[in-house]
Scaffold this motif. Sequence first.
Motif, PDB file in Angstrom:
ATOM      1  N   LEU A 178      -3.433   1.726   9.321  1.00 39.37           N
ATOM      2  CA  LEU A 178      -3.765   0.592  10.181  1.00 39.37           C
ATOM      3  C   LEU A 178      -3.898  -0.702   9.382  1.00 39.37           C
ATOM      4  CD1 LEU A 178      -4.194   0.399  13.212  1.00 39.37           C
ATOM      5  CD2 LEU A 178      -6.647   0.369  12.770  1.00 39.37           C
ATOM      6  N   GLU A 179      -4.600  -0.609   8.279  1.00 39.93           N
ATOM      7  CA  GLU A 179      -4.797  -1.817   7.458  1.00 39.93           C
ATOM      8  C   GLU A 179      -3.465  -2.341   6.923  1.00 39.93           C
ATOM      9  OE1 GLU A 179      -7.812  -1.225   4.435  1.00 39.93           O
ATOM     10  OE2 GLU A 179      -9.265  -0.750   6.018  1.00 39.93           O
ATOM     11  N   ALA A 180      -2.643  -1.407   6.426  1.00 42.46           N
ATOM     12  CA  ALA A 180      -1.332  -1.828   5.887  1.00 42.46           C
ATOM     13  C   ALA A 180      -0.483  -2.441   6.993  1.00 42.46           C
ATOM     14  CB  ALA A 180      -0.616  -0.637   5.275  1.00 42.46           C
ATOM     15  N   SER A 181      -0.584  -1.875   8.193  1.00 37.98           N
ATOM     16  CA  SER A 181       0.217  -2.376   9.314  1.00 37.98           C
ATOM     17  C   SER A 181      -0.246  -3.763   9.757  1.00 37.98           C
ATOM     18  CB  SER A 181       0.119  -1.421  10.509  1.00 37.98           C
ATOM     19  OG  SER A 181       0.542  -0.141  10.133  1.00 37.98           O
ATOM     20  N   GLN A 182      -1.535  -4.007   9.585  1.00 42.09           N
ATOM     21  CA  GLN A 182      -2.061  -5.325   9.962  1.00 42.09           C
ATOM     22  C   GLN A 182      -1.715  -6.376   8.912  1.00 42.09           C
ATOM     23  OE1 GLN A 182      -6.081  -3.993  10.273  1.00 42.09           O
ATOM     24  NE2 GLN A 182      -6.002  -3.758  12.498  1.00 42.09           N
ATOM     25  N   GLU A 183      -1.817  -5.968   7.652  1.00 40.56           N
ATOM     26  CA  GLU A 183      -1.660  -6.955   6.577  1.00 40.56           C
ATOM     27  C   GLU A 183      -0.218  -7.191   6.170  1.00 40.56           C
ATOM     28  OE1 GLU A 183      -4.107  -6.555   3.106  1.00 40.56           O
ATOM     29  OE2 GLU A 183      -5.725  -5.734   4.343  1.00 40.56           O
TER      30      GLU A 183
ATOM     31  N   GLN B 215      -6.925   4.934   8.759  1.00 35.10           N
ATOM     32  CA  GLN B 215      -7.456   3.627   8.364  1.00 35.10           C
ATOM     33  C   GLN B 215      -6.487   2.895   7.431  1.00 35.10           C
ATOM     34  OE1 GLN B 215     -10.015   2.710  10.039  1.00 35.10           O
ATOM     35  NE2 GLN B 215      -9.783   0.658   9.131  1.00 35.10           N
ATOM     36  N   GLN B 216      -5.946   3.656   6.479  1.00 34.07           N
ATOM     37  CA  GLN B 216      -5.017   3.026   5.517  1.00 34.07           C
ATOM     38  C   GLN B 216      -3.747   2.535   6.215  1.00 34.07           C
ATOM     39  OE1 GLN B 216      -4.130   5.169   1.884  1.00 34.07           O
ATOM     40  NE2 GLN B 216      -6.110   6.179   1.935  1.00 34.07           N
TER      41      GLN B 216
ATOM     42  N   LYS C  60      -1.535  -7.246  17.180  1.00 34.52           N
ATOM     43  CA  LYS C  60      -2.525  -6.647  16.276  1.00 34.52           C
ATOM     44  C   LYS C  60      -1.855  -6.149  15.007  1.00 34.52           C
ATOM     45  CE  LYS C  60      -6.268  -5.489  19.352  1.00 34.52           C
ATOM     46  NZ  LYS C  60      -5.873  -6.494  20.347  1.00 34.52           N
TER      47      LYS C  60
ATOM     48  N   ASP D 181      -9.211   8.714   7.079  1.00 31.40           N
ATOM     49  CA  ASP D 181      -8.888   7.810   5.990  1.00 31.40           C
ATOM     50  C   ASP D 181      -7.402   7.422   6.039  1.00 31.40           C
ATOM     51  OD1 ASP D 181      -9.635   6.367   3.727  1.00 31.40           O
ATOM     52  OD2 ASP D 181      -8.723   7.876   2.428  1.00 31.40           O
TER      53      ASP D 181
ATOM     54  N   PRO E  24       0.814  -1.223   0.000  1.00 31.09           N
ATOM     55  CA  PRO E  24       0.000   0.000   0.000  1.00 31.09           C
ATOM     56  C   PRO E  24       0.848   1.275   0.000  1.00 31.09           C
ATOM     57  CG  PRO E  24      -0.777  -1.549   1.672  1.00 31.09           C
ATOM     58  CD  PRO E  24       0.514  -2.092   1.150  1.00 31.09           C
TER      59      PRO E  24
ATOM     60  N   GLY F 254      -4.993   4.348  16.086  1.00 28.44           N
ATOM     61  CA  GLY F 254      -5.623   3.187  15.452  1.00 28.44           C
ATOM     62  C   GLY F 254      -5.715   2.008  16.408  1.00 28.44           C
TER      63      GLY F 254
END
Length: 430
Positions: free
Chosen positions: A53-58, A50-51, A259, A47, A36, A171
């Motif tokens: 956080l998602e990148a950090s999780q995935e 959110q981005q 997480k 936003d 990402p 996040g």
Amino acid sequence: MEHLVSSWYNDRSLPESYILPPEDRPGMLPLGKNIPVVDLGAHDQTDILQQILEASQEFGMFQVINHGVPSNLIDEAMGVFKEFHALSAEDKAIETSKDPDKSCYMYTSSHNYATEKYHFWRDGLFHHCNPLEKYIQFWPEKPPKYREVVATYTAELRKVVFRILEFIAQGLGLNPDHFSSELCENQVVLVNHYPPCPDPSLTLGLCKHRDPIVINILLQSDVYGLEVLKDEEWIGVEPIPYAFVVTLGVLMQIISNGKLKGAVHRVVTNSNLARTTATFGLHPLYETLIEPAEALVDASNPALWKVGVVSKESEEESKESFATTPSSGGEEGRPANMPLVKSHSSDFLVPVDISGVLPLPSPSSSHHYQKRVIAVTPTVPATLGSHRSAHPIVKAKALSDRTDNPEQNPTKNGQKTHHTRPHAPPEFFA
Ligand SMILES: O=C(O)CCC(=O)C(=O)O
Ligand SMILES: [Fe+2]
């Protein structure tokens, strides 16, 4: 200092000691996949959060653009980094031996060059940067603008990384300034240089690893090399002009109680282009004990790990002990390839299972990337990832001498600091 790759690589075929076993060599990558890219200049802060956080999780990794660091400063920084690595070996040695405490030094491949089974195709310049007044006097003075440019550059990067850390903290549901603490006060620059390589298919610039820190901001040049592992598949990190690659380290994985993900990554080499990159890494002050953030632990989310971080002395010792362990043996029950990490003030040995947490050992050689974390004790079975586990025996220091005394454990902004485990059993140590 061992022989830097950059001082002998010209016109030579790849030496045997750099040829990795087939299973560890870089292979083909899937097409069309990337990590990402987060636009930090976007209006919508929710936003952005959110981005990230998602990148950090995935992935545990993402690129950032429009981060506010002027492009001419980035050019200047990359300029002095390249100029430094272009110096003669003698000059590099002189420029990196000003501090007897070795806050600035050079090395090649990994910290265990002398004993590692295979070498990696990279030279590294490492130095501390915080507090600047303490360390800048030991930085290189060649090229002449190095100190001025890198001081300005790291000051700018600090702003970016703490902004990202605020997003991450929010996040996770933590105080926005959670990471503005001793968790991130140790700030270091590592300038990697990967000369053109005679056969990139047989070797790596850096082995598969996770960074043993909280977070890293990487300036990669326009030359491709970085790859991140996701779902057992390597994904290339495309160079984007003036972007930074943000990599979460293993300590972020622990603080976030699993997480977020410490990115597993590696570096491939290039046959005709040299590649220079610079990381700005944040990790805890020495002897800070870190653990999952309190707010992320409850009855249904038990703390996944307890962690200790080595002192400076034991970091020095560990370089040697990692190097000698595979053949030296000695401690009962320790398999031949089990790394031994020593602590300078310890009375006993505790074997701990760190599978799932520690930076990955190099497939076939050094344990260089494990050097800062000395002890990780999963309190429930580790759930993260399938990778080679290392099972160090840790010479440990009991925490019984730690107290809740606020003078010894000052609070910051009303928050508890992270280095106290007054009632911890002796396996949990720093
Ligand atoms: O040079 C790169 O692209 C990455 C370097 C890296 O992973 C590291 O220094 O830990
Ligand atoms: Fe790394």
